[in-house]
Design a protein around this motif. Structure first.
Motif, PDB file in Angstrom:
ATOM      1  N   VAL A 148      30.463  26.625  10.609  1.00 26.04           N
ATOM      2  CA  VAL A 148      30.147  26.070  11.814  1.00 26.04           C
ATOM      3  C   VAL A 148      30.924  24.659  12.039  1.00 26.04           C
ATOM      4  CG1 VAL A 148      28.648  24.949  13.731  1.00 26.04           C
ATOM      5  CG2 VAL A 148      28.006  27.081  12.640  1.00 26.04           C
ATOM      6  N   ALA A 149      30.987  23.816  11.050  1.00 22.01           N
ATOM      7  CA  ALA A 149      31.630  22.399  10.890  1.00 22.01           C
ATOM      8  C   ALA A 149      33.036  22.754  11.038  1.00 22.01           C
ATOM      9  CB  ALA A 149      31.037  21.771   9.747  1.00 22.01           C
ATOM     10  N   ASP A 150      33.699  23.570  10.129  1.00 22.31           N
ATOM     11  CA  ASP A 150      35.026  24.161  10.162  1.00 22.31           C
ATOM     12  C   ASP A 150      35.626  24.238  11.350  1.00 22.31           C
ATOM     13  OD1 ASP A 150      37.444  24.344   8.134  1.00 22.31           O
ATOM     14  OD2 ASP A 150      37.335  26.289   9.089  1.00 22.31           O
ATOM     15  N   LEU A 151      34.919  25.294  12.060  1.00 19.17           N
ATOM     16  CA  LEU A 151      35.291  25.815  13.407  1.00 19.17           C
ATOM     17  C   LEU A 151      35.162  24.533  14.547  1.00 19.17           C
ATOM     18  CD1 LEU A 151      36.280  27.886  15.266  1.00 19.17           C
ATOM     19  CD2 LEU A 151      33.689  28.654  15.401  1.00 19.17           C
ATOM     20  N   ALA A 152      34.266  23.710  14.492  1.00 13.26           N
ATOM     21  CA  ALA A 152      34.120  22.871  15.322  1.00 13.26           C
ATOM     22  C   ALA A 152      35.370  21.717  15.248  1.00 13.26           C
ATOM     23  CB  ALA A 152      32.803  21.909  14.920  1.00 13.26           C
ATOM     24  N   SER A 153      35.715  21.652  13.913  1.00 19.67           N
ATOM     25  CA  SER A 153      36.928  20.666  13.638  1.00 19.67           C
ATOM     26  C   SER A 153      38.241  21.345  14.064  1.00 19.67           C
ATOM     27  CB  SER A 153      37.241  20.319  12.412  1.00 19.67           C
ATOM     28  OG  SER A 153      36.059  19.627  11.587  1.00 19.67           O
ATOM     29  N   HIS A 154      38.257  22.839  14.103  1.00 19.23           N
ATOM     30  CA  HIS A 154      39.572  23.611  14.447  1.00 19.23           C
ATOM     31  C   HIS A 154      39.441  23.673  16.114  1.00 19.23           C
ATOM     32  CE1 HIS A 154      42.481  26.818  15.167  1.00 19.23           C
ATOM     33  NE2 HIS A 154      41.484  27.333  15.876  1.00 19.23           N
ATOM     34  N   LEU A 155      38.144  23.495  16.638  1.00 15.98           N
ATOM     35  CA  LEU A 155      38.305  23.373  18.058  1.00 15.98           C
ATOM     36  C   LEU A 155      38.508  21.952  18.668  1.00 15.98           C
ATOM     37  CD1 LEU A 155      34.959  25.743  18.703  1.00 15.98           C
ATOM     38  CD2 LEU A 155      37.597  26.363  19.010  1.00 15.98           C
TER      39      LEU A 155
END
Length: 334
Positions: A148-155
């Protein structure tokens, strides 16, 4: 073409029987081509046309709808009227109907899933990229919070609120993982995986579905960048996927088909079980010509990384003229 669901069932069953859904199959001594093995000499179109899946499908359905009462006929009868196979093969289409019903149901569900995820503000390409990333990370054991944290950074864009980004990422990951769990459950239904190393290997391979094929790529640590034509793609080739799956079960089988061929005991075709490695060769009598390996799900299906441009997927290999002709044998790792 706005045809009813029954047309899809008949069409996919016909293509499964004729080519195993492989567009590059050439049959009938070099006179039939493509998904439906259509023959230019029989008026289906040029070789270039019948090897275009869109053209071939339209040609099939155009003839199907001219068959009187086609939608109420038994599948095998409707398909045979269009395809005109040898008399001894006219009844072969029916055996694919149970699998095709599942395929069509999955296609219908995927359309609904894609529609609902658009509410999350994703394009189809973004959704597919995220699905692959989440699938690979989860299969490699990454904790959900990290995904989730990695995707949040991507978004992350501009000054958007971090809490908002994490909430959106959480929703996307939940949607994607729910879909993946559903797919895995459908594929595993009715398969006795048993327990132990083999079950772990099969589940690990299934967990990598939709990860891209990459020549020379993949291994015990999961997807990686390949070599040659696979240099720009992170994923698996066939032996890399097999090595990865069995490594998750704690069994070393090597990273090349020549080594994997000797990694266990030979299994008669009648005794193939989920977990066994299936090998294919240009000359089945000569192990040095082995060029492909898959992992059996049962006596008819395997999970494998097929070729450049494809992704890890489940295919039916029995009844596929190409695979049948090249089947070299099965090995059960130990």
């Amino acid at each position: 073409m706005k045809l009813p669901r029954r047309a899809a069932v008949i069409g996919i069953a016909a293509a499964l029987q004729e080519s195993g859904l492989k567009n590059d199959v050439v049959g009938d001594h070099g006179t039939s081509f493509g998904l439906f093995q259509q023959r230019p000499v029989s008026g289906w179109g040029t070789k270039g046309q019948v090897t275009d899946p869109r053209y071939a499908a339209r040609a099939f359905f155009s003839r199907l709808v001219k068959v009187p009462n086609w939608s109420s006929l038994p599948l095998t009868e409707a398909a045979a009227i269009v395809q005109r196979p040898r008399e001894d093969l006219r009844g072969e289409y029916a055996k694919h109907e149970p699998l095709v019903e599942k395929i069509v149901a999955r296609l219908e569900q995927r359309q609904v899933s894609t529609s609902s995820t658009q509410q999350l503000g994703l394009s189809p390409r973004e959704l597919e990229d995220i699905r692959i990333s989440v699938q690979a990370a989860a299969s490699l054991g990454a904790p959900r919070e990290a995904i989730v944290a990695d995707l949040a950074s991507h978004l992350g864009q501009g000054d958007r609120n971090r809490t908002e980004l994490e909430r959106r990422a959480e929703g996307i990951v939940s949607a994607v993982q729910l879909e993946l769990c559903g797919q895995l459950g459908d594929l595993s239904a009715g398969i006795d995986l048993g327990a132990g190393e083999g079950a772990i290997a099969v589940q690990a391979a299934l967990g990598m579905r939709k990860v891209p094929y990459s020549w020379g790529a993949g291994g015990p640590n999961g997807p990686s960048y390949g070599i040659g034509r696979g240099a720009g793609t992170s994923g698996f080739d066939c032996s890399g996927l097999a090595e990865y799956a069995w490594s998750k079960a704690g069994v070393r089988i090597g990273g090349h088909t020549s080594v994997q061929w000797t990694s266990g005991v030979r299994v008669p075709r009648s005794q193939i079980r989920p977990r066994d490695l299936l090998f294919f060769a240009t000359n089945p009598a000569d192990p040095s010509t082995i060029h492909h390996v898959g992992i059996a799900l049962d006596g008819t299906r395997m999970v494998h990384a097929p070729s450049t441009g494809s992704t890890v997927r489940v295919d039916t290999w029995t009844g596929d003229p190409y695979r049948e002709r090249e089947f070299a044998g099965a090995v059960r790792p130990r």
